[in-house]
Design a protein around this motif. Structure first.
Motif, PDB file in Angstrom:
ATOM      1  N   THR A  29      32.383  45.256  53.774  1.00  0.00           N
ATOM      2  CA  THR A  29      33.159  45.213  52.535  1.00  0.00           C
ATOM      3  C   THR A  29      33.743  43.852  52.234  1.00  0.00           C
ATOM      4  OG1 THR A  29      33.750  47.543  52.861  1.00  0.00           O
ATOM      5  CG2 THR A  29      35.050  46.323  51.266  1.00  0.00           C
ATOM      6  N   ARG A  30      33.986  43.041  53.254  1.00  0.00           N
ATOM      7  CA  ARG A  30      34.670  41.767  52.997  1.00  0.00           C
ATOM      8  C   ARG A  30      33.877  40.852  52.070  1.00  0.00           C
ATOM      9  NH1 ARG A  30      36.360  39.407  58.632  1.00  0.00           N
ATOM     10  NH2 ARG A  30      34.658  40.720  59.403  1.00  0.00           N
ATOM     11  N   VAL A  31      32.550  40.890  52.143  1.00  0.00           N
ATOM     12  CA  VAL A  31      31.712  40.223  51.134  1.00  0.00           C
ATOM     13  C   VAL A  31      30.688  41.260  50.701  1.00  0.00           C
ATOM     14  CG1 VAL A  31      30.090  38.359  50.621  1.00  0.00           C
ATOM     15  CG2 VAL A  31      32.028  37.927  52.156  1.00  0.00           C
ATOM     16  N   SER A  32      30.946  41.904  49.570  1.00  0.00           N
ATOM     17  CA  SER A  32      30.120  43.060  49.182  1.00  0.00           C
ATOM     18  C   SER A  32      29.626  43.004  47.747  1.00  0.00           C
ATOM     19  CB  SER A  32      30.904  44.349  49.391  1.00  0.00           C
ATOM     20  OG  SER A  32      32.071  44.360  48.572  1.00  0.00           O
ATOM     21  N   LEU A  33      29.985  41.955  46.990  1.00  0.00           N
ATOM     22  CA  LEU A  33      29.538  41.791  45.603  1.00  0.00           C
ATOM     23  C   LEU A  33      29.955  42.974  44.732  1.00  0.00           C
ATOM     24  CD1 LEU A  33      25.890  40.511  46.294  1.00  0.00           C
ATOM     25  CD2 LEU A  33      28.049  39.299  46.465  1.00  0.00           C
ATOM     26  N   GLY A  34      31.002  43.662  45.127  1.00  0.00           N
ATOM     27  CA  GLY A  34      31.473  44.805  44.346  1.00  0.00           C
ATOM     28  C   GLY A  34      30.542  45.992  44.383  1.00  0.00           C
ATOM     29  N   SER A  35      29.682  46.085  45.407  1.00  0.00           N
ATOM     30  CA  SER A  35      28.648  47.119  45.423  1.00  0.00           C
ATOM     31  C   SER A  35      28.980  48.319  46.302  1.00  0.00           C
ATOM     32  CB  SER A  35      27.315  46.522  45.899  1.00  0.00           C
ATOM     33  OG  SER A  35      27.405  46.142  47.261  1.00  0.00           O
ATOM     34  N   LEU A  36      30.122  48.286  47.004  1.00  0.00           N
ATOM     35  CA  LEU A  36      30.475  49.395  47.891  1.00  0.00           C
ATOM     36  C   LEU A  36      31.577  50.281  47.334  1.00  0.00           C
ATOM     37  CD1 LEU A  36      30.431  47.601  51.375  1.00  0.00           C
ATOM     38  CD2 LEU A  36      28.567  48.712  50.140  1.00  0.00           C
ATOM     39  N   GLY A  37      32.244  49.827  46.310  1.00  0.00           N
ATOM     40  CA  GLY A  37      33.342  50.575  45.715  1.00  0.00           C
ATOM     41  C   GLY A  37      34.255  49.628  44.970  1.00  0.00           C
ATOM     42  N   LEU A  38      35.344  50.168  44.438  1.00  0.00           N
ATOM     43  CA  LEU A  38      36.306  49.365  43.698  1.00  0.00           C
ATOM     44  C   LEU A  38      37.463  49.007  44.622  1.00  0.00           C
ATOM     45  CD1 LEU A  38      36.424  51.246  40.260  1.00  0.00           C
ATOM     46  CD2 LEU A  38      34.860  49.457  41.042  1.00  0.00           C
ATOM     47  N   ILE A  39      37.531  47.747  45.034  1.00  0.00           N
ATOM     48  CA  ILE A  39      38.614  47.285  45.898  1.00  0.00           C
ATOM     49  C   ILE A  39      39.910  47.272  45.098  1.00  0.00           C
ATOM     50  CG2 ILE A  39      39.511  45.327  47.212  1.00  0.00           C
ATOM     51  CD1 ILE A  39      36.623  44.553  47.833  1.00  0.00           C
ATOM     52  N   THR A  40      40.937  47.914  45.645  1.00  0.00           N
ATOM     53  CA  THR A  40      42.223  47.981  44.952  1.00  0.00           C
ATOM     54  C   THR A  40      43.299  47.135  45.622  1.00  0.00           C
ATOM     55  OG1 THR A  40      42.769  49.998  46.198  1.00  0.00           O
ATOM     56  CG2 THR A  40      41.809  50.261  43.980  1.00  0.00           C
ATOM     57  N   ARG A  41      43.280  47.081  46.950  1.00  0.00           N
ATOM     58  CA  ARG A  41      44.279  46.317  47.697  1.00  0.00           C
ATOM     59  C   ARG A  41      43.636  45.687  48.919  1.00  0.00           C
ATOM     60  NH1 ARG A  41      48.077  50.395  49.859  1.00  0.00           N
ATOM     61  NH2 ARG A  41      46.518  51.927  49.207  1.00  0.00           N
ATOM     62  N   MET A  42      44.289  44.655  49.430  1.00  0.00           N
ATOM     63  CA  MET A  42      43.836  44.051  50.677  1.00  0.00           C
ATOM     64  C   MET A  42      45.025  43.458  51.405  1.00  0.00           C
ATOM     65  SD  MET A  42      41.765  40.955  48.886  1.00  0.00           S
ATOM     66  CE  MET A  42      41.044  42.179  47.797  1.00  0.00           C
ATOM     67  N   GLN A  43      44.937  43.477  52.726  1.00  0.00           N
ATOM     68  CA  GLN A  43      45.970  42.869  53.563  1.00  0.00           C
ATOM     69  C   GLN A  43      45.419  41.561  54.109  1.00  0.00           C
ATOM     70  OE1 GLN A  43      47.076  44.496  57.542  1.00  0.00           O
ATOM     71  NE2 GLN A  43      49.053  44.921  56.574  1.00  0.00           N
ATOM     72  N   MET A  44      46.204  40.486  53.935  1.00  0.00           N
ATOM     73  CA  MET A  44      45.753  39.152  54.309  1.00  0.00           C
ATOM     74  C   MET A  44      46.715  38.510  55.295  1.00  0.00           C
ATOM     75  SD  MET A  44      44.569  37.588  50.623  1.00  0.00           S
ATOM     76  CE  MET A  44      43.483  36.379  51.397  1.00  0.00           C
ATOM     77  N   ARG A  45      46.173  37.679  56.181  1.00  0.00           N
ATOM     78  CA  ARG A  45      47.012  36.860  57.043  1.00  0.00           C
ATOM     79  C   ARG A  45      47.684  35.773  56.216  1.00  0.00           C
ATOM     80  NH1 ARG A  45      42.246  36.837  59.853  1.00  0.00           N
ATOM     81  NH2 ARG A  45      41.920  34.631  59.381  1.00  0.00           N
ATOM     82  N   VAL A  46      48.918  35.470  56.547  1.00  0.00           N
ATOM     83  CA  VAL A  46      49.638  34.380  55.892  1.00  0.00           C
ATOM     84  C   VAL A  46      50.329  33.540  56.960  1.00  0.00           C
ATOM     85  CG1 VAL A  46      49.984  35.589  53.700  1.00  0.00           C
ATOM     86  CG2 VAL A  46      51.669  35.855  55.536  1.00  0.00           C
ATOM     87  N   GLU A  47      50.786  32.386  56.560  1.00  0.00           N
ATOM     88  CA  GLU A  47      51.536  31.485  57.431  1.00  0.00           C
ATOM     89  C   GLU A  47      52.880  31.186  56.777  1.00  0.00           C
ATOM     90  OE1 GLU A  47      49.553  27.885  58.365  1.00  0.00           O
ATOM     91  OE2 GLU A  47      47.709  28.849  59.053  1.00  0.00           O
ATOM     92  N   PRO A  48      53.841  30.721  57.564  1.00  0.00           N
ATOM     93  CA  PRO A  48      55.059  30.198  56.930  1.00  0.00           C
ATOM     94  C   PRO A  48      54.686  29.049  56.002  1.00  0.00           C
ATOM     95  CG  PRO A  48      55.375  30.480  59.304  1.00  0.00           C
ATOM     96  CD  PRO A  48      53.911  30.689  59.034  1.00  0.00           C
ATOM     97  N   CYS A  49      55.446  28.882  54.951  1.00  0.00           N
ATOM     98  CA  CYS A  49      55.158  27.815  53.980  1.00  0.00           C
ATOM     99  C   CYS A  49      54.977  26.476  54.683  1.00  0.00           C
ATOM    100  CB  CYS A  49      56.317  27.685  52.992  1.00  0.00           C
ATOM    101  SG  CYS A  49      56.293  28.931  51.713  1.00  0.00           S
ATOM    102  N   TYR A  50      54.040  25.694  54.195  1.00  0.00           N
ATOM    103  CA  TYR A  50      53.818  24.372  54.752  1.00  0.00           C
ATOM    104  C   TYR A  50      53.409  23.411  53.649  1.00  0.00           C
ATOM    105  CZ  TYR A  50      48.906  25.895  54.666  1.00  0.00           C
ATOM    106  OH  TYR A  50      47.677  26.376  54.267  1.00  0.00           O
ATOM    107  N   ARG A  51      53.645  22.138  53.931  1.00  0.00           N
ATOM    108  CA  ARG A  51      53.253  21.084  53.001  1.00  0.00           C
ATOM    109  C   ARG A  51      52.003  20.391  53.515  1.00  0.00           C
ATOM    110  NH1 ARG A  51      59.099  19.070  52.953  1.00  0.00           N
ATOM    111  NH2 ARG A  51      60.097  20.452  51.416  1.00  0.00           N
ATOM    112  N   LEU A  52      51.295  19.785  52.579  1.00  0.00           N
ATOM    113  CA  LEU A  52      50.106  19.020  52.914  1.00  0.00           C
ATOM    114  C   LEU A  52      50.250  17.581  52.439  1.00  0.00           C
ATOM    115  CD1 LEU A  52      47.297  21.555  51.925  1.00  0.00           C
ATOM    116  CD2 LEU A  52      47.908  20.858  54.255  1.00  0.00           C
ATOM    117  N   HIS A  53      49.716  16.688  53.250  1.00  0.00           N
ATOM    118  CA  HIS A  53      49.573  15.295  52.836  1.00  0.00           C
ATOM    119  C   HIS A  53      48.139  15.111  52.371  1.00  0.00           C
ATOM    120  CE1 HIS A  53      48.633  10.949  53.870  1.00  0.00           C
ATOM    121  NE2 HIS A  53      49.548  10.861  52.937  1.00  0.00           N
ATOM    122  N   TYR A  54      47.989  14.805  51.096  1.00  0.00           N
ATOM    123  CA  TYR A  54      46.670  14.680  50.469  1.00  0.00           C
ATOM    124  C   TYR A  54      46.350  13.204  50.279  1.00  0.00           C
ATOM    125  CZ  TYR A  54      43.311  14.634  46.564  1.00  0.00           C
ATOM    126  OH  TYR A  54      42.235  14.383  45.759  1.00  0.00           O
TER     127      TYR A  54
END
Length: 428
Positions: A159-184
């Motif tokens: 399901t994680r890469v499914s082109l919308g062909s397995l059903g209608l995804i409604t929600r997902m739980q994702m990993r997050v990190e504490p806020c951080y800054r980037l030097h670009y």
């Protein structure tokens, strides 16, 4: 009339609807099943392939946006499927959190982005789908199912890469990190220097990518790393570069190339000379992305990371042998291997090479010639970008192709979530 972002896909659905709850999605699926109708979901229409095209029911999840829950201690966030990436970054920031990685365009919905294998860059990071811990979807029988590594692992991998062909995804739980800054840091470097120092650039920077301008030896390299430095004061240069140079001026030059194609080489050379060299510090969700107002068509392929120098050499030979009217730079990014069945980075560390052609300029011959090079090096297409592959070739390139089709057949035996394009891809 519905169109995608580039205007390459145009269609008129029989019905358009915007459910406002998960229960509405269940009702919609059950009604479609009774009618024998197919369903496709449209995120932001940022795919260049006809993934959303349908003459039946088109669903938008624009009313299913926002955070369902954030647990900063466990570093997890539950997100509604229609949430746009720009909004997601800002909402998480308000909760003191950030995503591990993002691509450079933030207009997509999160469900559309993960379903097509959208990615950022960085050898320590997989694509956006690799940041998922669980997925909730409504399947063709009208049931709500949640899958993860611990619960229904095969469905999770599919399901994680499914082109919308397995059903209608409604929600997902994702990993997050504490806020951080980037030097670009943006730097103009010769292509050979980049290739000579490629491993250094990839391994010593959290995020690294480069843009190579056709018919020049010039690249724009982008480096991003975590920092504790304070955000850069707004001096106007960053905004001027992003909105005026990278969009306004480039649009004018692109129009010249469209109207007088033989000027394309000159436009590429002018653009290469104008590569900005500057540094900036900001919050991660703001610096990952860049506004893209100049519209184009795009092809992108994943190749084994170690094959990149050879592919670049092949492209150089191609440009000497068959000049093309192209002025858009070639973009190269890096993605860590994963275990997602239809991910282009499945079981291999990958370099992604993206090619572009300005909207309104012929692209087929250029894309075809480049695709032949990518395929020689075991290339796998990005699902949201133009490609020519069909079922037998795809089966050969994706080791878990048949496993994915087995799960799809179990969940949706009548093809409720397929459209003509997907039927062709899947050989149905």
């Amino acid at each position: 009339m519905i169109t995608n972002w580039s205007g390459s896909v145009r269609f008129s659905p029989h019905q358009s609807t915007q459910p406002v709850s998960e229960e509405d999605v269940v009702t919609l699926v059950k009604q479609a099943r009774k009618l024998g109708s197919s369903i496709r979901v449209m995120g932001s229409g940022h795919s260049f392939t006809p993934l959303i095209e349908t003459d039946a029911i088109l669903v938008s999840f624009d009313q299913l946006q926002g955070l369902d829950d954030v647990d900063a201690n466990k570093r997890l966030s539950s997100v509604w499927a229609g949430t746009k990436l720009k909004a997601l970054g800002e909402l998480l920031f308000q909760k003191g959190c950030s995503l591990e990685n993002l691509g450079d365009i933030n207009t997509q919905s999160i469900a559309g982005a993960v379903s097509t294998g959208t990615h950022g860059t960085g050898t320590r990071f997989g694509n956006l789908s690799d940041q998922l811990e669980s997925i909730t979807l409504v399947t063709a029988d009208g049931k709500i199912r949640t899958c993860s590594r611990e619960k229904d692992e095969e469905l999770f991998h599919a399901t994680r890469v499914s082109l919308g062909s397995l059903g209608l995804i409604t929600r997902m739980q994702m990993r997050v990190e504490p806020c951080y800054r980037l030097h670009y840091k943006s730097q103009r470097l010769p292509l050979q220097t980049v290739l000579d120092r490629l491993e250094e650039f990839k391994t010593k920077n959290r995020h690294f990518e480069f843009f190579w301008f056709p018919y020049t030896e010039t690249t724009q390299c982008k480096f991003m790393n975590k920092t504790n430095l304070p955000p850069t004061k707004r001096n106007g240069w960053s905004a001027f570069n992003k909105w005026v140079l990278e969009n306004g001026a480039f649009w004018c030059l692109s129009e010249v190339a469209r109207q007088i194609p033989r000027f394309s080489r000159w436009v590429s050379q002018i653009s290469a000379k104008g590569v900005p060299q500057f540094e900036e510090v900001g919050e991660s969700h703001a610096l990952f992305t860049t506004p893209r107002l100049v519209r184009f068509n795009e092809m992108e392929y994943s190749i084994p990371a170690e094959a990149l120098p050879s592919v670049i050499e092949e492209i150089c030979r191609l440009f000497h042998k068959r000049p093309f009217y192209v002025h858009f730079p070639i973009e190269v990014r890096f993605v860590k291997r994963d275990d997602i069945w239809l991910s282009p980075a499945y079981q291999r560390n990958s370099a992604f090479i993206a090619i572009h052609m300005y909207k309104g300029m012929p692209y087929q011959e250029y894309f075809h010639a480049m695709e032949q090079i990518f395929l020689q090096y075991d290339g796998r297409p990005h699902w949201g970008k133009t490609h020519s592959l069909e079922v037998e070739e795809l089966r050969r390139r994706y080791p878990r192709w048949d496993d994915f089709q087995r799960i799809r057949q179990q969940l949706d035996p009548d093809g409720m979530f397929l459209n003509p394009y997907l039927k062709r891809l899947f050989g149905k």
